[in-house]
Scaffold this active site. Sequence first.
Site, mmCIF file in Angstrom:
data_model
loop_
_atom_site.group_PDB
_atom_site.id
_atom_site.type_symbol
_atom_site.label_atom_id
_atom_site.label_comp_id
_atom_site.label_asym_id
_atom_site.label_seq_id
_atom_site.Cartn_x
_atom_site.Cartn_y
_atom_site.Cartn_z
ATOM 1 N N HIS A 192 0.818 -1.217 0.000
ATOM 2 C CA HIS A 192 0.000 0.000 0.000
ATOM 3 C C HIS A 192 0.854 1.271 0.000
ATOM 4 O O HIS A 192 1.841 1.356 0.702
ATOM 5 C CB HIS A 192 -0.884 -0.033 1.258
ATOM 6 C CG HIS A 192 -1.759 1.168 1.416
ATOM 7 N ND1 HIS A 192 -1.749 1.955 2.550
ATOM 8 C CD2 HIS A 192 -2.679 1.721 0.590
ATOM 9 C CE1 HIS A 192 -2.633 2.934 2.407
ATOM 10 N NE2 HIS A 192 -3.207 2.814 1.230
ATOM 11 N N HIS A 246 0.336 10.864 -1.759
ATOM 12 C CA HIS A 246 -0.907 10.657 -1.015
ATOM 13 C C HIS A 246 -1.272 11.893 -0.213
ATOM 14 O O HIS A 246 -2.341 12.453 -0.372
ATOM 15 C CB HIS A 246 -0.786 9.436 -0.084
ATOM 16 C CG HIS A 246 -2.088 9.060 0.544
ATOM 17 N ND1 HIS A 246 -2.704 9.829 1.507
ATOM 18 C CD2 HIS A 246 -2.915 8.001 0.326
ATOM 19 C CE1 HIS A 246 -3.853 9.255 1.856
ATOM 20 N NE2 HIS A 246 -3.999 8.147 1.154
ATOM 21 N N ASP A 249 -3.867 4.358 -7.766
ATOM 22 C CA ASP A 249 -4.972 4.955 -7.009
ATOM 23 C C ASP A 249 -5.073 6.407 -7.465
ATOM 24 O O ASP A 249 -4.299 7.263 -7.034
ATOM 25 C CB ASP A 249 -4.661 4.842 -5.514
ATOM 26 C CG ASP A 249 -5.781 5.359 -4.639
ATOM 27 O OD1 ASP A 249 -6.741 5.952 -5.174
ATOM 28 O OD2 ASP A 249 -5.700 5.190 -3.407
ATOM 29 N N GLU A 282 0.475 -0.612 -4.799
ATOM 30 C CA GLU A 282 -0.496 0.446 -5.070
ATOM 31 C C GLU A 282 0.224 1.777 -4.951
ATOM 32 O O GLU A 282 0.985 2.010 -4.018
ATOM 33 C CB GLU A 282 -1.636 0.368 -4.060
ATOM 34 C CG GLU A 282 -2.711 1.408 -4.290
ATOM 35 C CD GLU A 282 -2.948 2.301 -3.082
ATOM 36 O OE1 GLU A 282 -4.072 2.783 -2.945
ATOM 37 O OE2 GLU A 282 -2.005 2.538 -2.296
ATOM 38 N N ASP A 319 -0.245 6.079 -5.446
ATOM 39 C CA ASP A 319 -1.188 7.201 -5.548
ATOM 40 C C ASP A 319 -0.768 8.128 -6.680
ATOM 41 O O ASP A 319 0.420 8.393 -6.862
ATOM 42 C CB ASP A 319 -1.196 7.989 -4.235
ATOM 43 C CG ASP A 319 -1.636 7.124 -3.072
ATOM 44 O OD1 ASP A 319 -2.788 6.664 -3.098
ATOM 45 O OD2 ASP A 319 -0.832 6.887 -2.152
#
Length: 273
Positions: free
Chosen positions: A5, A41, A85, A25, A27
């Site tokens: 993440h 993020h 994301d 993942e 951002d």
Amino acid sequence: WIMGHMVNAIAQIDEFVNLGANSIETDVSFDKNANPEYTYHGIPCDCGRTCTKSEKFNVFLQGLQKATTPGDSKYQVKLVLVVFDLKSSSLYDNQASDAGKKLAKSLLQNYWKNGNNGGRAYIVLSIPNLTHYKLITGFKETPKTEGHPELMEKVGYDFSGNDDIDQVAKAYKKAGVTGHVWQSDGITNCLPRGLDRVKQAVANRDSSNGFINKVYYWTVGKRSTTRGALDAGVDGIMTNYPDVIADVLSESAYKSKFRIATYEDNPWETFKN
């Protein structure tokens, strides 16, 4: 898929893969003209994490390309899937198509190297707003017009807003999407969340007329939550601690039922419980 993440700095790619992630993942923030700008993020983010690591998006893509190209000195054979994301909530609905086109152009140049031995990972475009379904249509147009429609075989989709599953289905219909669908469900690791909607998503995946191919749950850090998600039948778990998920997968209750996905596993193929 063990999904690392918030991997927003190039150095974190190795860090997460070395802990057991086969997927990451990342951002993606956009500027006011709908250009993908940073892998960032920002605050707030998960408990126990630094929220502010970032790279310029195109620079990150170049690092990612090296990590997913066989023969490169930075190649990580285990890294097979990347979820972008997309922080598109900052955009107006009418910018979604542009954002998709610009994102695809950026990937085409910096990741796929215009179809010339670029990175091999599968890509999931994760979109927070159902109203931004045109991000998908804009994205899909670009490889076609640039002469590389085959690259769309590597691209899948996710709507990440925990919306009603029926509403998600409608958004895909508008976007002309049939297949390559991942469905996320989850919340920041700072807060608890039940598994009701995950179970609904798994039921859709396993039904004869469902639209979902894979289901993943985020953001998981505890062994007990990992077991709950595996018992519910998910295909992926997003985590800040890939080693925790890998540990649970090696427990006798799970090691005969689950294995860690490799490049040979098609992420768009439904594997029913």
